[in-house]
Write an enzyme that holds these catalytic residues in place. Sequence first.
Site, PDB file in Angstrom:
ATOM      1  N   LYS A  74       0.871  -1.192   0.000  1.00  0.00           N
ATOM      2  CA  LYS A  74       0.000   0.000   0.000  1.00  0.00           C
ATOM      3  C   LYS A  74       0.895   1.225   0.000  1.00  0.00           C
ATOM      4  O   LYS A  74       2.042   1.156   0.458  1.00  0.00           O
ATOM      5  CB  LYS A  74      -0.867   0.009   1.260  1.00  0.00           C
ATOM      6  N   ASP A 112      -6.944   4.322  -4.486  1.00  0.00           N
ATOM      7  CA  ASP A 112      -7.628   4.170  -3.194  1.00  0.00           C
ATOM      8  C   ASP A 112      -8.246   5.543  -2.924  1.00  0.00           C
ATOM      9  O   ASP A 112      -8.469   6.306  -3.888  1.00  0.00           O
ATOM     10  CB  ASP A 112      -6.628   3.733  -2.099  1.00  0.00           C
TER      11      ASP A 112
HETATM   12  P1  NDP Z   1     -12.936   7.830  -2.804  1.00  0.00           P
HETATM   13  O1  NDP Z   1     -11.871   8.812  -2.589  1.00  0.00           O
HETATM   14  O2  NDP Z   1     -13.496   7.627  -4.148  1.00  0.00           O
HETATM   15  O3  NDP Z   1     -14.169   8.133  -1.828  1.00  0.00           O
HETATM   16  C1  NDP Z   1     -13.991   8.199  -0.458  1.00  0.00           C
HETATM   17  C2  NDP Z   1     -15.329   8.511   0.198  1.00  0.00           C
HETATM   18  O4  NDP Z   1     -15.196   8.381   1.606  1.00  0.00           O
HETATM   19  C3  NDP Z   1     -15.796   9.940  -0.061  1.00  0.00           C
HETATM   20  O5  NDP Z   1     -17.192   9.972  -0.015  1.00  0.00           O
HETATM   21  C4  NDP Z   1     -15.195  10.681   1.126  1.00  0.00           C
HETATM   22  O6  NDP Z   1     -15.861  11.897   1.438  1.00  0.00           O
HETATM   23  C5  NDP Z   1     -15.391   9.667   2.224  1.00  0.00           C
HETATM   24  N1  NDP Z   1     -14.381   9.830   3.272  1.00  0.00           N
HETATM   25  C6  NDP Z   1     -13.040   9.831   3.112  1.00  0.00           C
HETATM   26  N2  NDP Z   1     -12.421  10.045   4.279  1.00  0.00           N
HETATM   27  C7  NDP Z   1     -13.398  10.178   5.182  1.00  0.00           C
HETATM   28  C8  NDP Z   1     -13.412  10.421   6.571  1.00  0.00           C
HETATM   29  N3  NDP Z   1     -12.274  10.568   7.263  1.00  0.00           N
HETATM   30  N4  NDP Z   1     -14.623  10.488   7.202  1.00  0.00           N
HETATM   31  C9  NDP Z   1     -15.775  10.343   6.509  1.00  0.00           C
HETATM   32  N5  NDP Z   1     -15.819  10.115   5.176  1.00  0.00           N
HETATM   33  C10 NDP Z   1     -14.658  10.033   4.542  1.00  0.00           C
HETATM   34  O7  NDP Z   1     -12.347   6.452  -2.223  1.00  0.00           O
HETATM   35  P2  NDP Z   1     -12.841   4.959  -2.496  1.00  0.00           P
HETATM   36  O8  NDP Z   1     -14.301   4.910  -2.698  1.00  0.00           O
HETATM   37  O9  NDP Z   1     -11.944   4.373  -3.500  1.00  0.00           O
HETATM   38  O10 NDP Z   1     -12.466   4.269  -1.100  1.00  0.00           O
HETATM   39  C11 NDP Z   1     -13.403   4.153  -0.029  1.00  0.00           C
HETATM   40  C12 NDP Z   1     -12.963   3.036   0.902  1.00  0.00           C
HETATM   41  O11 NDP Z   1     -12.909   1.796   0.178  1.00  0.00           O
HETATM   42  C13 NDP Z   1     -11.569   3.201   1.517  1.00  0.00           C
HETATM   43  O12 NDP Z   1     -11.574   2.614   2.798  1.00  0.00           O
HETATM   44  C14 NDP Z   1     -10.682   2.371   0.594  1.00  0.00           C
HETATM   45  O13 NDP Z   1      -9.505   1.947   1.245  1.00  0.00           O
HETATM   46  C15 NDP Z   1     -11.625   1.202   0.311  1.00  0.00           C
HETATM   47  N6  NDP Z   1     -11.356   0.414  -0.882  1.00  0.00           N
HETATM   48  C16 NDP Z   1     -11.231   1.001  -2.110  1.00  0.00           C
HETATM   49  C17 NDP Z   1     -11.024   0.211  -3.223  1.00  0.00           C
HETATM   50  C18 NDP Z   1     -10.971   0.777  -4.593  1.00  0.00           C
HETATM   51  O14 NDP Z   1     -10.878  -0.014  -5.538  1.00  0.00           O
HETATM   52  N7  NDP Z   1     -11.057   2.081  -4.787  1.00  0.00           N
HETATM   53  C19 NDP Z   1     -10.844  -1.256  -3.101  1.00  0.00           C
HETATM   54  C20 NDP Z   1     -11.074  -1.762  -1.779  1.00  0.00           C
HETATM   55  C21 NDP Z   1     -11.289  -0.936  -0.726  1.00  0.00           C
HETATM   56  P3  NDP Z   1     -15.332  13.296   0.794  1.00  0.00           P
HETATM   57  O15 NDP Z   1     -15.694  13.230  -0.647  1.00  0.00           O
HETATM   58  O16 NDP Z   1     -16.068  14.346   1.550  1.00  0.00           O
HETATM   59  O17 NDP Z   1     -13.850  13.321   1.033  1.00  0.00           O
HETATM   60  O1  2IT Z   2      -7.931  -1.651  -0.789  1.00  0.00           O
HETATM   61  C1  2IT Z   2      -7.857  -2.121  -1.941  1.00  0.00           C
HETATM   62  O2  2IT Z   2      -8.002  -3.328  -2.168  1.00  0.00           O
HETATM   63  C2  2IT Z   2      -7.621  -1.189  -3.049  1.00  0.00           C
HETATM   64  N1  2IT Z   2      -7.544   0.016  -2.829  1.00  0.00           N
HETATM   65  C3  2IT Z   2      -7.449  -1.711  -4.440  1.00  0.00           C
HETATM   66  C4  2IT Z   2      -6.041  -2.167  -4.665  1.00  0.00           C
HETATM   67  C5  2IT Z   2      -5.709  -2.563  -6.076  1.00  0.00           C
HETATM   68  O3  2IT Z   2      -4.525  -2.894  -6.281  1.00  0.00           O
HETATM   69  O4  2IT Z   2      -6.562  -2.561  -6.944  1.00  0.00           O
END
Ligand code: NDP
Ligand code: 2IT
Length: 455
Positions: free
Chosen positions: A137, A177
């Site tokens: 990561k 992420d």
């Molecule tokens: P994005 O940046 O697209 O979206 C993040 C969302 O979470 C936004 O709505 C943001 O609000 C909100 N957010 C971020 N930080 C906080 C906080 N401290 N308190 C409250 N809300 C918060 O990220 P992703 O959708 O990609 O990621 C979301 C989660 O999913 C994370 O935990 C990530 O690690 C996990 N994840 C992501 C993957 C991926 O493929 N993208 C894969 C697996 C897991 P705002 O817009 O106001 O900042």
């Molecule tokens: O938390 C996760 O699994 C991710 N942010 C996606 C990682 C990836 O390599 O696609």
Amino acid sequence: MKNEYYLAADNPDDYFCSFMQGLVKRNPGEPEFHQAVEEAAKSLIPFMFDNKKYLQGQILERLSEPDRIISFRVCWADDQGSIRTNRGFRVQFSNAIGPYKGGLRFHPTVNQGILKFLGFEQILKNSLTSLPIGGGKGGSNFNPKGKSEAEVMRFCQAFMMELSHHIGENTDVPAGDIGVGSREISYMFGRYKQLKKEFTGVITGKGLALGGSLGRVEATGYGVVYFAQNVLAENSVGLKGKVCVVSGSGNVAQYAVEKLLELGAKVTAMSDSGGFIHEPNGFDNEKLEYIKTIKNQRKSLAGYAEKFSTVYHRGKKPWGVPCEFAFPCATQNEICIEDAQALVNGGCKGVFEGANMPSDLAAIKFFEAKDVIFAPAKAANAGGVAISALEMSQNSMRLSWSKEEVDQRLKDIMASIHKQCVEYGKGKQGTDYVTGANIAGFVKVAEAMLAYGVT
Ligand code: NDP
Ligand code: 2IT
């Protein structure tokens, strides 16, 4: 080979205490990392006592120490010409079963401890996909919010100037992420390509014109819903007509909601870092499209509330909104004990984690005590990294699969993860998905580590 903890502690509880004491001492000021390891160790240590080769091989001690951590300065110039300095990281945690693989997070809260928790979870998650990917990561405390397009580009290019020394299609393959979507991936890949003069699958989540995979954008959100379908099918329950609350409104939340709507569920709340919006009659596709548009421009959900004449509950989390199923898809520790209690009081029967570690340890314990189905992140959100691994395969073959083919593979992978969780987590009271996911993810990595000898 000796294991001093094993020799000192002849039962799992004492071993757990010594192990955690040592881990906390060696990794001061990293509470999220301690939490992620503790959650896994609770399941893994009893299993290791039943399978002593893992204890003797000191697998948990070795697995909780990253192979290496790279920390670096990222300097860039803002639109006013001022020099700005951020810190960049890559935690290369384990390449026991494949190249380091895991996302990059750009958020002001990023620090080494948070990336270590994410990297540790990624090892077991990636193993669960059954694909050959290790765990890593990275990211930066850079805040993309409020930055111009040109500033984001300059930051991404500066970040890749250093990161490029440490990654490679067979070494370490980052992705997105929080705060890193296809725009940032494109800037970083563009700089990598320029520096190395090669067009390889060194990063995933790329746009289609750059060699990305169809279905990657949707994969995490769709995957968590497919996982929920598998879990609920055990009790002959479907998602049609079920009231769901989803936190977040970024990549994972958007596509979790899209799939839930397609399956006939009613999603009544979504959130962002500033508050939540409540739609008692449920969001529809038009409203979801509007949310995608404003959130992809990094704006607040307050704009949604204005347009659709509803309330933006500022500074509040959505867990008090009654629901049958919750899909936390925002960030770590967004569900603490009070939130868990609010969910249960509101009738919640199942929690499916789209974000990484959104529920804290007390919340998980409470869900277990109240017989709430709990699907942990490393199983439920593995669809994103799984399709990243398929992007790597397509890049290596210089071929691309249709959206239908990728989606079918995603469904199969989520079903297989579910099956593995049931195999290792089945108890008298049904499946314990936390135990199942931890052990099933661990076994393959541990076997590889034993086979390598002392490394
Ligand atoms: P994005 O940046 O697209 O979206 C993040 C969302 O979470 C936004 O709505 C943001 O609000 C909100 N957010 C971020 N930080 C906080 C906080 N401290 N308190 C409250 N809300 C918060 O990220 P992703 O959708 O990609 O990621 C979301 C989660 O999913 C994370 O935990 C990530 O690690 C996990 N994840 C992501 C993957 C991926 O493929 N993208 C894969 C697996 C897991 P705002 O817009 O106001 O900042
Ligand atoms: O938390 C996760 O699994 C991710 N942010 C996606 C990682 C990836 O390599 O696609």
